[in-house]
Each structure stands twice: as C-alpha cells, then as structure tokens.
Write a protein that holds these residues in place. Structure first.
Motif, short mmCIF file in Angstrom:
data_model
loop_
_atom_site.label_atom_id
_atom_site.label_comp_id
_atom_site.label_asym_id
_atom_site.label_seq_id
_atom_site.Cartn_x
_atom_site.Cartn_y
_atom_site.Cartn_z
N ILE A 1 0.91 -0.92 -0.06
CA ILE A 1 0.03 0.00 0.10
C ILE A 1 0.88 1.30 0.09
O ILE A 1 0.46 2.22 -0.70
CB ILE A 1 -0.96 0.14 1.17
CG1 ILE A 1 -2.04 -1.25 1.02
CG2 ILE A 1 -1.59 1.49 1.38
CD1 ILE A 1 -2.76 -1.13 -0.06
N ALA A 2 1.90 1.20 0.73
CA ALA A 2 2.82 2.39 0.90
C ALA A 2 3.52 2.55 -0.47
O ALA A 2 3.59 3.67 -1.01
CB ALA A 2 3.85 2.17 1.84
N GLU A 3 3.85 1.56 -1.27
CA GLU A 3 4.48 1.65 -2.59
C GLU A 3 3.62 2.04 -3.40
O GLU A 3 3.73 3.13 -4.59
CB GLU A 3 4.81 0.20 -2.90
CG GLU A 3 5.79 0.42 -4.29
CD GLU A 3 6.77 1.19 -4.49
OE1 GLU A 3 7.26 1.64 -5.80
OE2 GLU A 3 7.57 1.45 -3.58
N TYR A 4 2.35 1.80 -3.61
CA TYR A 4 1.18 1.91 -4.43
C TYR A 4 0.88 3.52 -4.35
O TYR A 4 0.30 4.20 -5.20
CB TYR A 4 0.01 0.92 -4.64
CG TYR A 4 0.25 -0.09 -5.28
CD1 TYR A 4 0.83 0.07 -6.67
CD2 TYR A 4 -0.11 -1.46 -4.78
CE1 TYR A 4 1.03 -1.18 -7.54
CE2 TYR A 4 0.14 -2.44 -5.55
CZ TYR A 4 0.58 -2.36 -6.82
OH TYR A 4 0.99 -3.47 -7.71
N THR A 5 0.66 3.96 -3.20
CA THR A 5 0.28 5.28 -2.78
C THR A 5 1.38 6.25 -3.29
O THR A 5 0.94 7.08 -3.77
CB THR A 5 0.22 5.43 -1.05
OG1 THR A 5 -0.85 4.53 -0.76
CG2 THR A 5 -0.17 6.89 -0.81
N GLU A 6 2.61 5.84 -3.21
CA GLU A 6 3.66 6.84 -3.77
C GLU A 6 3.58 6.70 -5.38
O GLU A 6 3.60 8.03 -5.71
CB GLU A 6 5.11 6.29 -3.41
CG GLU A 6 5.43 6.51 -1.87
CD GLU A 6 6.90 6.11 -1.53
OE1 GLU A 6 7.62 5.71 -2.34
OE2 GLU A 6 7.10 6.00 -0.30
#
Length: 396
Positions: A292-297
């Motif tokens: 989720i952190a990666e896709y948010t970025e």
C-alpha cells in the motif's frame, strides 16, 4: 464455409490486449515499451505461496471438490472474518479466477435478454461476460468531473425494467480506482431491496485502499443477506494473476446451490493453484503495508506528473491501482496504436489502454485512457514524460 456464431461475432475484443501485436512489433524493432496498459502487478508473489508449490507432497495431481477444497474454504472464511465479513465456508465456491465467478453468477441469476445495470466505465470484460451469457448491460454513466462517484440513485431507478435482475459494481473500481463509501453501498442496498434485485460486487482490490479511507463490503450490509453476491480473487491481492483462483460468495443458499451446478459441470478449480492460494492466506500484514505504501507513492507521483500536462484531465483514485486520464485527442485507440508504431524517444515508448472499451455506451470515453500504475516510480516518470512529448506532436 461454416458460419461463426452471432455470439462469437458480438464478443468484444479486449481493449487491454488487442494492441499486443503492435507492442510485440515495437520490441522486434528494438524499442523499450513501458506497459501502462495492464493490471499485472510487479510486486513479488509471497514466498510462502511459491514454497507451497515447490514442497508439495502430492503423488497424484487429482481433482478437488467442485466448490474447492473444504480446508481452503474454511481458511477463506477465516480471512473474511478478520475483515469483518462473516460467512460460512459453505457460502463460498472457489472458481477459476474471478472471471469464472462472474460467469457462474450471471448463469445462476439471469436468463437470455435479462438486464444488468453497471456504472460505467467498468472492467472491460463485463461486456464480454454479458455477451457470453446472452444478457444485456444497461450502463449508468459516472463522470470524470465527479471523480467517477456513484451516480444518483434516481439515475438507477430510471433504468430498472421487468428485465432487470442485478446491479454490478467493482469496488474499489477498475478502471477508475474509485472507492464506494459505506453510504453509497447503503443507497444501493435500499434500491436492490426495493426492486428485489441482486447486488453483485467485484471486490478483488479490497486491500488496495489509500489515504486512510475505509473499505466497506456489500457482505457487511446485513439487509442484503439474500441479495448480495461477492466476487473475489487472489490475482491482485497476492500478485498471483497466473494462479487463476477466485471466489463466488453469497449467503443466499439458492444462489450457491445453483452455481454449484455450473461448478460441477467444469469439474473443479485447479489443484496446485489452490495449494498456493491457501498458503497465501497466511501472508503477514506487513506485506500489505509495504504494498500500500508503494502504490500510494506511485499514485501520487503519477497524478502529479499527469496534471502537469496541458489539456489532460485525471481522476484521483482512492483504491486499486488504476486511473482514467482524459487526453486532448479524439481517438485514444488510434493514439495508442500510433505510440507503438510511430513514436519513440531514444527507442522508448508507452503502451496504454484506450478507455472506450471500458464503456458500453457508444462514443463515450473515446478520448480517455486507463493507466495501471504497476511500474517502478522511475519508470512511471519516464512513461509520463514520453506521453507528454507524444501529445505535443500527435495529430488526430
């Protein structure tokens, strides 16, 4: 010469895959192609799922039960319980991908020429599944200006006829990334109960929700006990698209009993893929936190870069890993093909999915594309940069 069926002629081409020959030719010509066109995650599949295949002790690769192995379905039910979705394992049929779950659903609740209302744009294969099932899609248009929010309930009611059997949503949405709120789900619940319809929700992107928003499943709405059918899949959740394992879930016993006939007719879902998918259920929360952190970025970067391009309008996704962008062109199909055939920067180009194929209303979405942000951030920046330069020189 024998004739092809009318149904076969009407089956739509995939807007995602029909450009593949042009991409393959671009590769043969020595170009690098950045794929923004298909939702194939680049996140690694959990090792425990792969290990379960590597170390299995099977002597015979046998059929499983038509509804999927009992142990696996019990673990699926436990996974749902952790997500405040309370179903029994007998409410679950394991299918060959979410696609088969949808086909079983359509076959179980609709007859020839029945109608299903779907907010558009929607996952392109809903058109194909409907054609294969001899049913009719009735679209209700959501708009990029509204970030593709749920259309007014009055718009749904205008479309309901004696032939209407269901409303179908994808939540979070493919291709829009829109996340339906609890309030919107409850509005849909009221209308399907009022008109005695089914509410089908394709919830395969459940884990991909951003900005602190909460996901609300149709299965959490108690009033929908006999109306709700949930479609699910391991494909995107665990980056296991090739496993081809999905689920059809409903507390309506008649629906499940009927769908079981379709399940029995195709014998069983794939055995090895079930083993891998059952192991994947033990994936730790840290895996999803990192994803989720990666896709948010990636989402933030993509939207930021797209908004810098003159004439481009983009909806901000709240979930999944897609967005719709409206371009200052007339025909996205022609533009997408031109990108692969005739444009590059230092032998690099971009492949996008024309959004017209995500609508069933003719002529709508022709100047839009769907972008899947499943590339590393550096590649996303390059891809959008190529798109920006291409738009400067492209002539409709």
């Amino acid at each position: 010469m024998p004739k092809i069926s009318q149904k076969g002629q009407l089956m739509p081409e995939s807007p995602i895959r029909k450009l593949v020959p042009f991409a393959e030719q671009a590769y043969k010509n020595g170009k690098t192609v950045y794929h923004l066109n298909i939702g194939q995650p680049d996140i690694k599949t959990p090792e425990l799922a792969l290990d379960a295949i590597r170390v299995h002790s099977l002597d015979i690769l046998a059929y499983t039960r038509s509804e999927g192995s009992e142990g696996y379905r019990k673990k699926i039910a436990a996974y749902y319980a952790k997500n405040d979705i309370h179903v029994d394992h007998d409410d679950i049929i394991v299918t060959t991908g979410g696609s088969e779950a949808l086909l079983f659903t359509f076959g179980s609740i609709m007859d020839t020429d029945d109608e299903i209302i779907i907010p558009e744009p929607f996952y392109a294969n809903y058109n194909g599944f409907s054609t294969a099932s001899n049913i009719n899609v009735v679209p209700v248009i959501s708009k990029i200006e509204d970030n593709f929010a749920l259309p007014a309930i009055e718009e749904f009611e205008k479309l309901i006829t004696p032939k209407t059997k269901a409303i179908l949503i994808c939540n979070p949405g493919n291709p829009t990334g829109y996340l339906y709120s609890k309030e919107e789900i409850q509005k849909l619940a009221k209308i399907v109960i009022k008109h005695d319809l089914f509410l089908i929700a394709d919830e395969v992107y459940r884990e991909f929700v951003y900005d602190g928003n909460a996901f609300y499943s149709i299965m959490q709405e108690e009033s929908l006990k006999n109306h709700a059918i949930m479609i699910d899949s391991v494909s995107k959740r665990y980056s296991m698209c090739g496993a081809r394992i999905g689920y059809m879930v409903s507390r309506n016993k008649e629906v499940i009993k009927t769908a079981m006939k379709f399940a029995q007719a195709r014998l069983s879902p794939p055995t090895l893929a079930q083993i891998a998918s059952e192991a994947a259920l033990d994936t730790p929360q840290s895996y999803f936190d990192d994803v989720i952190a990666e896709y948010t970025e990636r989402r933030n970067l993509l939207i930021q870069e797209l908004e810098k391009i003159e004439g481009v309008k983009v909806a901000k996704p709240k979930g999944a890993f897609y967005c719709i962008a409206e371009l200052p062109i007339k025909n996205a199909d022609a533009f997408a093909q031109w990108l692969l055939e005739s444009f590059d920067i230092n032998d690099e180009t971009v492949m996008v999915a024309p959004a017209g194929g995500f609508y069933s209303t003719k002529g709508v979405g022709n100047n839009q594309i769907r972008i899947a942000y499943v590339l590393k951030k550096e590649s996303l920046i390059k891809a959008v940069g190529i798109l920006k330069e291409a738009l400067k020189v492209y002539k409709d």
